[in-house]
Design a protein around this motif. Structure first.
Motif, mmCIF file in Angstrom:
data_model
loop_
_atom_site.group_PDB
_atom_site.id
_atom_site.type_symbol
_atom_site.label_atom_id
_atom_site.label_comp_id
_atom_site.label_asym_id
_atom_site.label_seq_id
_atom_site.Cartn_x
_atom_site.Cartn_y
_atom_site.Cartn_z
ATOM 1 N N GLU A 14 0.722 -1.029 0.047
ATOM 2 C CA GLU A 14 -0.018 -0.088 -0.217
ATOM 3 C C GLU A 14 0.886 1.181 -0.068
ATOM 4 O O GLU A 14 1.803 1.385 0.704
ATOM 5 C CB GLU A 14 -0.695 -0.008 1.235
ATOM 6 C CG GLU A 14 -1.869 -1.016 1.276
ATOM 7 C CD GLU A 14 -3.307 -0.928 2.357
ATOM 8 O OE1 GLU A 14 -3.221 0.282 2.631
ATOM 9 O OE2 GLU A 14 -3.713 -1.765 2.417
ATOM 10 N N SER A 15 0.490 2.309 -0.827
ATOM 11 C CA SER A 15 1.455 3.514 -0.874
ATOM 12 C C SER A 15 0.978 4.124 0.378
ATOM 13 O O SER A 15 -0.045 4.005 0.974
ATOM 14 C CB SER A 15 0.672 4.103 -2.003
ATOM 15 O OG SER A 15 1.240 3.863 -3.060
ATOM 16 N N GLY A 16 2.029 4.846 0.836
ATOM 17 C CA GLY A 16 2.073 5.768 1.823
ATOM 18 C C GLY A 16 2.000 6.977 1.183
ATOM 19 O O GLY A 16 3.187 7.571 0.522
ATOM 20 N N PHE A 17 1.107 8.151 1.615
ATOM 21 C CA PHE A 17 1.171 9.223 0.731
ATOM 22 C C PHE A 17 1.844 10.443 1.612
ATOM 23 O O PHE A 17 1.627 11.685 1.148
ATOM 24 C CB PHE A 17 -0.078 9.862 0.271
ATOM 25 C CG PHE A 17 -0.886 8.749 -0.669
ATOM 26 C CD1 PHE A 17 -0.262 8.849 -1.843
ATOM 27 C CD2 PHE A 17 -1.868 7.696 -0.332
ATOM 28 C CE1 PHE A 17 -1.025 7.754 -2.848
ATOM 29 C CE2 PHE A 17 -2.224 6.841 -1.308
ATOM 30 C CZ PHE A 17 -1.728 6.809 -2.608
ATOM 31 N N GLN A 25 -2.929 0.598 -4.137
ATOM 32 C CA GLN A 25 -2.147 -0.816 -3.732
ATOM 33 C C GLN A 25 -1.381 -1.326 -5.072
ATOM 34 O O GLN A 25 -1.766 -1.080 -6.086
ATOM 35 C CB GLN A 25 -3.240 -1.772 -3.290
ATOM 36 C CG GLN A 25 -3.904 -1.381 -2.238
ATOM 37 C CD GLN A 25 -5.186 -2.242 -1.841
ATOM 38 O OE1 GLN A 25 -5.684 -2.801 -2.496
ATOM 39 N NE2 GLN A 25 -5.624 -2.090 -0.538
ATOM 40 N N PHE A 26 -0.342 -2.338 -4.844
ATOM 41 C CA PHE A 26 0.227 -2.785 -5.899
ATOM 42 C C PHE A 26 0.637 -4.155 -5.293
ATOM 43 O O PHE A 26 1.233 -4.379 -4.180
ATOM 44 C CB PHE A 26 1.475 -2.013 -6.227
ATOM 45 C CG PHE A 26 2.153 -2.716 -7.462
ATOM 46 C CD1 PHE A 26 1.523 -2.025 -8.571
ATOM 47 C CD2 PHE A 26 3.182 -3.160 -7.242
ATOM 48 C CE1 PHE A 26 2.479 -2.703 -9.600
ATOM 49 C CE2 PHE A 26 3.987 -3.568 -8.342
ATOM 50 C CZ PHE A 26 3.631 -3.240 -9.755
ATOM 51 N N ARG A 27 0.529 -5.316 -6.118
ATOM 52 C CA ARG A 27 0.940 -6.703 -5.738
ATOM 53 C C ARG A 27 2.212 -7.129 -6.714
ATOM 54 O O ARG A 27 2.530 -6.860 -7.923
ATOM 55 C CB ARG A 27 0.004 -7.569 -6.216
ATOM 56 C CG ARG A 27 0.383 -9.025 -5.973
ATOM 57 C CD ARG A 27 -0.516 -10.031 -5.992
ATOM 58 N NE ARG A 27 -0.534 -11.423 -5.990
ATOM 59 C CZ ARG A 27 0.047 -12.007 -4.975
ATOM 60 N NH1 ARG A 27 0.044 -11.704 -3.804
ATOM 61 N NH2 ARG A 27 0.487 -13.489 -5.042
ATOM 62 N N GLY A 28 3.315 -7.495 -5.831
ATOM 63 C CA GLY A 28 4.638 -7.777 -6.501
ATOM 64 C C GLY A 28 5.727 -8.321 -5.599
ATOM 65 O O GLY A 28 5.161 -8.588 -4.457
ATOM 66 N N VAL A 29 6.760 -8.326 -6.239
ATOM 67 C CA VAL A 29 7.998 -8.745 -5.450
ATOM 68 C C VAL A 29 8.875 -7.664 -5.062
ATOM 69 O O VAL A 29 9.327 -7.105 -6.130
ATOM 70 C CB VAL A 29 8.538 -9.917 -5.832
ATOM 71 C CG1 VAL A 29 9.928 -10.404 -5.269
ATOM 72 C CG2 VAL A 29 7.709 -10.962 -6.165
#
Length: 108
Positions: free
Chosen positions: A44-47, A63-67
């Motif tokens: 999740e981004s922290g703004f 949000q972003f799913r990854g490694v």
């Protein structure tokens, strides 16, 4: 593409410690599917600061799913027989950790 030591070394050299690789990137680069499943997380981004914000194609995302490529570097180091914990013990920050692991490639 099958992972072998040469492919793993080239893949390690593509890591920089600051990126999150999505599933498409991992597939394109030859990361084993089982590794993606093991290492992937939902971020999740922290703004609060730009450093904590995730960007995809120049646009902020929630949000972003990854490694994390840092975690990929650890996994690649293990695969290659590099003691990444020893190599990174004096490193300050994610980029320095990846650089320390990459420096160990010269010892292989």
């Amino acid at each position: 593409m099958n992972l072998n030591p040469i492919t793993a070394q080239f893949l390690l050299l593509k890591c920089n410690g600051n990126e999150i690789w999505d599933e498409e990137t991992c597939r394109k680069e030859g990361v084993p599917e089982s590794w993606f499943e093991e290492l992937s997380e939902n971020f999740e981004s922290g703004f609060d600061t730009d450093k904590n914000t995730i960007y995809v194609h120049g646009r902020m995302v929630n949000q972003f799913r990854g490694v994390l490529d840092l975690h990929l570097a650890y996994k690649l180091a293990e695969y290659l027989g590099i003691d990444w914990q020893r190599a990174t013990q004096a490193a300050l920050g994610r980029q320095a950790e990846v650089a320390a692991i990459q420096a160990e490639l010269d010892e292989l």
